[in-house]
Design an enzyme around this catalytic site. Structure first.
Site, PDB file in Angstrom:
ATOM      1  N   HIS A   1       9.914   8.964  13.677  1.00 27.45           N
ATOM      2  CA  HIS A   1       8.662   8.051  13.234  1.00 27.45           C
ATOM      3  C   HIS A   1       7.321   8.694  12.977  1.00 27.45           C
ATOM      4  CE1 HIS A   1       7.569   3.581  13.260  1.00 27.45           C
ATOM      5  NE2 HIS A   1       6.863   4.125  12.614  1.00 27.45           N
TER       6      HIS A   1
ATOM      7  N   CYS B   1       8.942  -2.352   2.613  1.00 28.19           N
ATOM      8  CA  CYS B   1       8.583  -3.509   2.841  1.00 28.19           C
ATOM      9  C   CYS B   1       8.701  -3.680   4.448  1.00 28.19           C
ATOM     10  CB  CYS B   1       9.655  -4.725   2.284  1.00 28.19           C
ATOM     11  SG  CYS B   1      11.455  -4.507   2.480  1.00 28.19           S
ATOM     12  N   PRO B   2       7.856  -4.836   4.799  1.00 28.20           N
ATOM     13  CA  PRO B   2       7.859  -5.053   6.374  1.00 28.20           C
ATOM     14  C   PRO B   2       8.999  -5.625   6.845  1.00 28.20           C
ATOM     15  CG  PRO B   2       6.764  -6.723   5.170  1.00 28.20           C
ATOM     16  CD  PRO B   2       7.234  -5.710   4.110  1.00 28.20           C
TER      17      PRO B   2
ATOM     18  N   ASP C   1       9.972  -6.354  -5.351  1.00 31.36           N
ATOM     19  CA  ASP C   1       9.125  -6.775  -4.235  1.00 31.36           C
ATOM     20  C   ASP C   1       8.983  -8.481  -4.651  1.00 31.36           C
ATOM     21  OD1 ASP C   1       6.967  -7.840  -2.742  1.00 31.36           O
ATOM     22  OD2 ASP C   1       6.096  -5.793  -2.948  1.00 31.36           O
TER      23      ASP C   1
ATOM     24  N   LYS D   1       0.728  -1.212   0.030  1.00 32.53           N
ATOM     25  CA  LYS D   1       0.202  -0.081   0.285  1.00 32.53           C
ATOM     26  C   LYS D   1       1.027   1.600  -0.138  1.00 32.53           C
ATOM     27  CE  LYS D   1      -2.140  -1.995   3.266  1.00 32.53           C
ATOM     28  NZ  LYS D   1      -1.895  -3.577   2.918  1.00 32.53           N
ATOM     29  N   ILE D   2       1.655   1.283   0.944  1.00 32.35           N
ATOM     30  CA  ILE D   2       2.701   2.436   1.069  1.00 32.35           C
ATOM     31  C   ILE D   2       3.635   2.586  -0.026  1.00 32.35           C
ATOM     32  CG2 ILE D   2       4.379   3.844   2.450  1.00 32.35           C
ATOM     33  CD1 ILE D   2       3.038   2.599   4.922  1.00 32.35           C
TER      34      ILE D   2
ATOM     35  N   THR E   1      11.355   4.795   5.715  1.00 37.35           N
ATOM     36  CA  THR E   1      10.156   5.116   6.510  1.00 37.35           C
ATOM     37  C   THR E   1       9.381   3.794   6.919  1.00 37.35           C
ATOM     38  OG1 THR E   1       8.653   5.315   4.608  1.00 37.35           O
ATOM     39  CG2 THR E   1       9.693   7.398   5.472  1.00 37.35           C
ATOM     40  N   SER E   2      10.184   2.831   6.801  1.00 44.44           N
ATOM     41  CA  SER E   2       9.356   1.514   7.015  1.00 44.44           C
ATOM     42  C   SER E   2       9.927   0.926   8.580  1.00 44.44           C
ATOM     43  CB  SER E   2       9.830   0.595   6.013  1.00 44.44           C
ATOM     44  OG  SER E   2       8.781  -0.497   5.581  1.00 44.44           O
ATOM     45  N   ARG E   3      10.937   0.131   8.785  1.00 37.04           N
ATOM     46  CA  ARG E   3      11.445  -0.227   9.911  1.00 37.04           C
ATOM     47  C   ARG E   3      12.716   0.198  10.190  1.00 37.04           C
ATOM     48  NH1 ARG E   3       7.124   0.536  11.405  1.00 37.04           N
ATOM     49  NH2 ARG E   3       5.406  -0.870  12.296  1.00 37.04           N
TER      50      ARG E   3
ATOM     51  N   GLU F   1      15.123   2.887  17.937  1.00 39.49           N
ATOM     52  CA  GLU F   1      13.957   3.606  18.212  1.00 39.49           C
ATOM     53  C   GLU F   1      13.426   2.939  19.552  1.00 39.49           C
ATOM     54  OE1 GLU F   1      10.175   4.192  15.433  1.00 39.49           O
ATOM     55  OE2 GLU F   1      12.137   3.449  14.612  1.00 39.49           O
TER      56      GLU F   1
ATOM     57  N   ASP G   1      13.021   7.930   8.844  1.00 39.68           N
ATOM     58  CA  ASP G   1      11.939   8.259   9.808  1.00 39.68           C
ATOM     59  C   ASP G   1      11.995   7.104  10.838  1.00 39.68           C
ATOM     60  OD1 ASP G   1       9.406   9.650  10.792  1.00 39.68           O
ATOM     61  OD2 ASP G   1       8.211   8.017  10.038  1.00 39.68           O
TER      62      ASP G   1
HETATM   63  P1  NAD Z   1       2.020  -3.672   2.752  1.00 38.77           P
HETATM   64  O1  NAD Z   1       1.854  -5.211   3.465  1.00 38.77           O
HETATM   65  O2  NAD Z   1       0.803  -3.127   2.122  1.00 38.77           O
HETATM   66  O3  NAD Z   1       3.255  -3.833   1.664  1.00 38.77           O
HETATM   67  C1  NAD Z   1       4.459  -4.455   2.079  1.00 38.77           C
HETATM   68  C2  NAD Z   1       5.085  -5.044   0.866  1.00 38.77           C
HETATM   69  O4  NAD Z   1       6.380  -5.423   0.868  1.00 38.77           O
HETATM   70  C3  NAD Z   1       4.296  -6.057   0.243  1.00 38.77           C
HETATM   71  O5  NAD Z   1       4.108  -5.806  -1.303  1.00 38.77           O
HETATM   72  C4  NAD Z   1       5.237  -7.625   0.181  1.00 38.77           C
HETATM   73  O6  NAD Z   1       5.037  -8.319  -0.753  1.00 38.77           O
HETATM   74  C5  NAD Z   1       6.522  -6.815   0.231  1.00 38.77           C
HETATM   75  N1  NAD Z   1       7.653  -7.526   0.740  1.00 38.77           N
HETATM   76  C6  NAD Z   1       7.672  -8.478   1.515  1.00 38.77           C
HETATM   77  N2  NAD Z   1       8.815  -9.022   1.784  1.00 38.77           N
HETATM   78  C7  NAD Z   1       9.571  -8.368   0.883  1.00 38.77           C
HETATM   79  C8  NAD Z   1      11.040  -8.598   0.415  1.00 38.77           C
HETATM   80  N3  NAD Z   1      11.736  -9.646   0.983  1.00 38.77           N
HETATM   81  N4  NAD Z   1      11.359  -7.737  -0.551  1.00 38.77           N
HETATM   82  C9  NAD Z   1      10.632  -6.867  -1.065  1.00 38.77           C
HETATM   83  N5  NAD Z   1       9.466  -6.517  -0.608  1.00 38.77           N
HETATM   84  C10 NAD Z   1       8.724  -7.327   0.217  1.00 38.77           C
HETATM   85  O7  NAD Z   1       2.489  -2.947   4.017  1.00 38.77           O
HETATM   86  P2  NAD Z   1       2.414  -1.036   3.902  1.00 38.77           P
HETATM   87  O8  NAD Z   1       1.203  -0.783   4.612  1.00 38.77           O
HETATM   88  O9  NAD Z   1       2.841  -0.595   2.510  1.00 38.77           O
HETATM   89  O10 NAD Z   1       3.545  -0.759   4.906  1.00 38.77           O
HETATM   90  C11 NAD Z   1       4.925  -0.961   4.676  1.00 38.77           C
HETATM   91  C12 NAD Z   1       5.642  -0.931   6.117  1.00 38.77           C
HETATM   92  O11 NAD Z   1       5.713   0.562   6.410  1.00 38.77           O
HETATM   93  C13 NAD Z   1       5.120  -1.508   7.324  1.00 38.77           C
HETATM   94  O12 NAD Z   1       5.587  -3.007   7.494  1.00 38.77           O
HETATM   95  C14 NAD Z   1       5.709  -0.685   8.531  1.00 38.77           C
HETATM   96  O13 NAD Z   1       6.797  -1.167   8.681  1.00 38.77           O
HETATM   97  C15 NAD Z   1       5.716   0.559   7.855  1.00 38.77           C
HETATM   98  N6  NAD Z   1       4.905   1.797   8.296  1.00 38.77           N
HETATM   99  C16 NAD Z   1       5.797   2.892   8.729  1.00 38.77           C
HETATM  100  C17 NAD Z   1       5.017   3.933   9.106  1.00 38.77           C
HETATM  101  C18 NAD Z   1       5.914   5.266   9.596  1.00 38.77           C
HETATM  102  O14 NAD Z   1       4.905   5.865  10.354  1.00 38.77           O
HETATM  103  N7  NAD Z   1       6.610   5.465   9.287  1.00 38.77           N
HETATM  104  C19 NAD Z   1       3.465   3.724   9.156  1.00 38.77           C
HETATM  105  C20 NAD Z   1       3.066   2.504   8.770  1.00 38.77           C
HETATM  106  C21 NAD Z   1       3.792   1.589   8.327  1.00 38.77           C
END
Ligand code: NAD
Length: 329
Positions: free
Chosen positions: A295, A205-206, A175, A155-156, A232-234, A263, A258
């Site tokens: 964050h 990615c997560p 991905d 999604k992001i 901005t992920s983890r 953290e 971020d």
């Molecule tokens: P999502 O589940 O919609 O998308 C994650 C994508 O990563 C999926 O398409 C998945 O197939 C892909 N993925 C999984 N393993 C992978 C790999 N080894 N290599 C490449 N891609 C891979 O998740 P989302 O809603 O887009 O969120 C993504 C991440 O953003 C969350 O896991 C979270 O850690 C982070 N996040 C951060 C904030 C913030 O405030 N900074 C807020 C929300 C989420």
């Protein structure tokens, strides 16, 4: 139904209280402490607890919640890498989350970090305030017609792809699954190709075993010189010690984070000299081309409203014994 709400900030209380009016029958008690094995004991008499990315929802915490007869952990966030899922399953504690509450909120912040580090906005802001109107040290590059490499196109990541397209960038992505909705303008490539071709790399990615430290000295060496890296992920997607080495090698035009590995250790809340001396985050901050935010990617009005609405709907679904796509299994 009674929910104990951990790690309450004023803005959490405001958005949940406003939304609560639509969910009669749910009562929330807000506390400032975050969830961990010590504070889990406070959940006695509650049906559910509400936790966040910073919470400790590990095995020990879950054991105590189980003893206190808590049946539900409401994660008011998308990620759940801090939850011991196997333990939750063993105890029959249901874990629910808020996936995709506002992907644009995070993606827009990722682009903000990329732009701010490219054009050194933080430095420009400080210089002008000190009456220094010179442009030294502020030169960036056009994003237009450059290549954006998006790792993770859920999604992001998909929202970030759309934003990059809006800037007139070529968008490539890596991905493990391809997102059909992006087919018209995103080219999927291998991770190696993405690293070698991108001018801006953004991680979406997560955090999992397979993605832990995916940005390390080997992958950094495969990147173009002068690349911009945004996370901005983890935090633990990036091996911080290697990132520091990469910055020292002048690999990066800019780095925007971020999220960072330390953290959850309250590094900056406890600013003792000893902690700061050993803090890799503090070392990162000493570089002029690194920008770190705390964050805040999710932190928009729209996202907070959506988080409250979905979390309380999750609580209702739990109470009604309904399955939900927001269950984490
Ligand atoms: P999502 O589940 O919609 O998308 C994650 C994508 O990563 C999926 O398409 C998945 O197939 C892909 N993925 C999984 N393993 C992978 C790999 N080894 N290599 C490449 N891609 C891979 O998740 P989302 O809603 O887009 O969120 C993504 C991440 O953003 C969350 O896991 C979270 O850690 C982070 N996040 C951060 C904030 C913030 O405030 N900074 C807020 C929300 C989420």
């Amino acid at each position: 139904m009674k929910i104990l709400f951990y790690d309450t900030k004023n803005y959490d209380k405001r958005s949940f209280d406003a939304t609560l009016q639509k969910f009669p029958g749910i009562e929330i008690e807000y506390i400032k402490s975050d969830l961990d094995p010590r504070t889990a004991t406070m959940a006695e008499g509650f049906d559910a607890v509400c936790a966040f990315v910073s919470s400790n929802v590990g095995a020990e915490t879950l054991t105590i919640l189980h003893e206190k007869k808590v049946g539900l952990v409401l994660m008011r966030c998308a990620g759940f890498n801090n939850v011991a899922l196997e333990k939750a399953k063993e105890y029959g504690i249901r874990i629910m989350r808020v996936p995709g509450y506002s992907p644009e909120a995070v993606a827009e912040h990722a682009m903000a970090l990329a732009l701010a580090s490219n054009r050194r906005l933080y430095k420009a802001y400080n210089k002008v305030r000190e009456n220094d109107f010179s442009l030294s040290g502020l030169m960036g590059f056009n994003f237009y017609q450059k290549t954006a490499g998006i790792i993770g196109t859920g999604k992001i990541g998909a929202a970030m792809c759309r934003i990059c397209r809006g800037f007139g960038m070529r968008v490539i992505a890596y991905d493990v699954y391809q997102n059909e909705s992006l087919r018209d303008f995103v080219e999927y490539v291998s991770l190696e190709e993405l690293l070698a071709q991108s001018d801006v790399i953004s991680l979406h990615c997560p955090l999992m075993d397979s993605t832990y430290h995916m940005i390390n000295i080997d992958t950094i060496k495969q990147m173009k010189d002068g690349v911009i890296l945004v996370n901005t992920s983890r935090g633990a997607l990036v091996k911080t010690a290697d990132l520091i080495e990469g910055i020292r090698m002048h690999k990066f035009a800019g780095v925007g984070l971020d999220v960072y590995e330390e953290e959850t250790n309250n590094v900056f809340e406890d600013r003792s000299d000893e902690i700061l001396e050993h803090s890799t985050t503090a070392r990162l901050l000493s570089f002029p081309n690194v920008m770190i935010t705390s964050h805040q990617g999710f932190f928009t009005r729209e996202a907070l409203e959506a988080i409250a609405e979905t979390s309380l709907q999750n609580a209702m679904d739990y109470q009604a014994g309904k399955e939900s796509p927001n269950d984490v299994k």
